[in-house]
Design an enzyme around this catalytic site. Structure first.
Site, PDB file in Angstrom:
ATOM      1  CE  LYS A 256      -4.231   1.503   0.385  1.00 24.36           C
ATOM      2  NZ  LYS A 256      -4.902   1.777  -0.846  1.00 24.36           N
ATOM      3  CG  ASP A 310      -6.382  -0.336  -3.200  1.00 22.04           C
ATOM      4  OD1 ASP A 310      -5.353  -0.171  -2.531  1.00 22.04           O
ATOM      5  OD2 ASP A 310      -6.694   0.388  -4.147  1.00 22.04           O
TER       6      ASP A 310
END
Ligand code: NAP
Length: 450
Positions: A256, A310
Site C-alpha cells: 500500500k 486494493d
C-alpha cells in the site's frame, strides 16, 4: 523431564547450509488443537500415514510426537499454561511440525472456555455453556506466540482450485497462487495503546507535539506499524527462492505504498533491491520487461512486479492467471489469503504453513469451528493439504502427490463433507473421518489406524 514422549522409533530432522536433512523415520511434533481439531487430526493422520506407506512401501514412516498447546496444555501443565515453553522448544528442536487450530480469545471479556470457546467476564468453576472446567484467563494468541517465539517469519498459503469443489467464480482453475505473508511485523508487532490511558496520551503528545504530525481526534487509540528492511527482505528472498525452485513465472509484491511510503512503499523498494542483489540472473523486473525487452519475457526467468493491495483484490478476481507467487506485508496478506481461498471454495480447503529459517509448522488456515466440536462433521481438507505442504517441504513429493490424487478423486466422486455437500448437486455427505478414509481408498492405499 518433558511431558511429551519422544518416540523411540524416530530420528531428528537435521539442518545444514540452509537445507533440511530428513531421515526415513522423522520425528514430527504435532498437536491436534482445540474444538474440531481432534476430529481433523484423526482424519489427517490416517491420510498422511497411508500415503507415506504406499509411496515408500514401508521404507519411510513418520514418527508422530504429540506436544501440548491450548486445551491439552491446560490439561497437562500447571494452571493457565496454554503454550508451554517445552512445546516451543520441541518445534524448534525437531524442525518440522503440524498443528491444529487453537481457540484465540478476542474482545474485552476476561476468561475463555477452551472446550466451547465461551467468552466470560468472570471465572466460574464450570463453563455455563458446556460445563467444562477448562476455563482460563484471556491470553494472547498462541498461534501468534508460536510464530514469534520461533521466528516463523513467513506465513505461506498456496491457493488453487480442486476440480469439483463448489465455488463462487466462473473459472476457478485460473487461480493458482502461493501467498508469502510477513508474519512478525506490521500489525503482528502488536504495538497498540488503549484510548484514555496515560501511555496513549504520551504517545499522542509525542506524535503531535514533538514529531509535528496531525492525529484527527485526541480520543484516538494508537497502533504502530513497523516494517523493516530485514523483515521485508528475508520474506521476499524466501518467496523468490520458492519461485525459482518451483519454476513459477512471477513474483508480485503487494503493498500500500501509495499511502504509506516508508513502510509499505519501502517493502516494495527493499524487495527490488534484494532481488537485484541476490537473484540478478533469475529475475526480470516489470520495468525492465517494457523498457528493455519489448514486453517479451526471456524463457526461464521470473517476472518481478508490484501491485497496490486494493487493486490486487480485483486483479485476482478478474485476471487471476497473471499472478503466481505473491509476497506481502502482514495485514494485506491476511485479507488477501482469505479472499483468495474463498474464490476456490473456502477455508475448509485452504492449507497453510509458518516457516522460518530451519523451522516450519504446518497448519489449517481456519479456526476451531467450536459449534462442530466432537461431531465428526467438519472438512479435514485444510489440515490434510497442510500435511501435503509438509511432505513437500520434507522432500517427500511422491507421498504428497498421492494425497492430492486421493483428495481430487474423492471430491470428483462427489463424496464430501457437509460444507461442500450443501453446495453440490447430487453429492453424498460424509463425516470428517469417512472423508479421510475415502481419500485413502481413492489413492489406492490402506488406512493405517489413527
Ligand atoms: P472458524 O473456526 O474458522 O469457523 C468459522 C466457520 O467457518 C465455521 O462455523 C464453519 O462455517 C467454517 N469452517 C471452519 N472450519 C471448517 C472446516 N474444517 N470445515 C468446514 N467448515 C469450516 O472461525 P471462528 O468461529 O471465527 O473462530 C473460532 C475460534 O478459532 C476462535 O477462538 C478463533 O480465534 C480461532 N481461530 C484459530 C485459528 C488458528 O488456530 N489458526 C485461525 C482462525 C481462528 P459454517 O458454520 O458455515 O459451517
Amino acid at each position: 523431564m518433558a511431558k511429551y514422549q519422544v518416540p523411540k522409533d524416530g530420528a531428528k530432522i537435521g539442518y545444514q547450509n540452509g537445507k533440511l536433512n530428513v531421515p526415513d523415520n522423522p520425528i514430527i511434533p504435532f498437536f491436534p488443537g482445540d474444538g474440531t481439531g481432534p476430529d481433523l487430526w484423526r482424519a489427517t493422520k490416517i491420510v498422511l500415514d497411508a500415503a507415506v506407506e504406499k509411496a515408500y512401501k514401508g521404507k519411510k514412516k513418520i514418527a508422530w510426537m504429540e506436544v501440548f498447546a491450548g486445551l491439552t496444555a491446560l490439561q497437562n501443565y500447571d494452571k493457565d499454561t496454554v503454550l508451554p515453553d517445552e512445546t516451543v522448544a520441541a518445534f524448534k528442536e525437531f524442525r518440522v511440525g503440524l498443528k491444529g487450530p487453537l481457540t484465540t480469545p478476542a474482545g474485552s471479556f476476561k476468561f475463555v472456555c477452551l472446550v466451547c470457546a465461551a467468552e466470560l467476564m468472570d471465572r466460574p468453576a464450570k463453563c455455563p455453556k458446556c460445563s467444562s472446567e477448562w476455563i482460563t484467563p484471556r491470553f494472547r494468541s498462541v498461534n501468534v506466540g508460536l510464530r514469534q517465539k520461533l521466528d516463523l517469519y513467513a506465513c505461506v498459503r498456496p491457493v488453487r482450485w480442486y476440480k469439483g469443489v463448489p465455488c463462487p467464480v466462473k473459472s476457478p482453475e485460473k487461480l493458482d497462487i502461493v501467498i508469502f505473508r510477513e508474519n512478525t511485523e506490521d500489525i503482528y508487532a502488536g504495538i497498540e495503546f488503549e484510548q484514555g490511558t496515560k501511555e496513549c496520551q504520551e504517545v499522542y503528545d509525542f506524535i503531535t507535539k514533538k514529531m509535528g504530525k496531525k492525529i484527527p481526534f485526541p480520543d484516538s487509540g494508537i497502533g504502530i506499524k513497523p516494517i523493516s528492511k530485514t523483515g521485508s527482505q528475508r520474506l521476499i528472498r524466501m518467496a523468490i527462492k520458492y519461485a525459482i525452485a518451483h519454476k513459477k513465472p512471477s513474483v508480485t509484491m503487494v503493498h500500500k505504498g501509495n499511502i504509506q511510503k516508508f513502510t509499505e512503499g519501502a517493502f516494495r523498494d527493499w524487495g527490488y533491491e534484494v532481488a537485484k542483489a541476490e537473484f540478478r540472473d533469475a529475475i526480470v523486473t516489470e520495468a525492465e520487461l517494457w523498457d528493455n525487452l519489448n514486453g517479451k519475457m526471456p524463457a526461464g526467468k521470473i517476472l518481478l512486479k508490484d501491485r497496490i493491495a486494493d487493486q490486487t483484490f480485483q486483479q485476482l478476481l478478474l485476471r487471476p492467471d497473471e499472478y503466481s507467487v505473491i509476497a506481502t506485508p502482514n495485514l494485506n496478506g491476511d485479507y488477501l489469503s482469505d479472499a483468495a481461498v474463498a474464490q476456490v471454495g473456502g477455508l475448509g480447503i485452504g492449507p497453510g504453513a509458518n516457516i522460518g529459517d530451519g523451522v516450519a509448522i504446518f497448519e489449517a488456515t481456519h479456526g476451531t469451528a467450536p459449534k462442530y466440536t466432537n461431531k465428526d462433521q467438519v472438512n479435514p481438507g485444510s489440515l490434510i493439504l497442510s500435511g501435503v505442504m509438509m511432505l513437500e517441504h520434507m522432500g517427500w513429493q511422491e507421498a504428497a502427490d498421492l494425497v492430492v490424487r486421493g483428495l481430487e478423486a474423492t471430491i470428483a466422486a462427489k463424496t464430501v463433507t457437509y460444507d461442500f455437500e450443501r453446495q453440490m448437486e447430487g453429492a453424498k455427505k460424509l463425516k470428517c473421518s469417512e472423508f479421510g478414509q475415502a481419500i485413502v481408498k481413492n489413492m489406492g492405499g490402506v488406512a493405517v489406524a489413527a
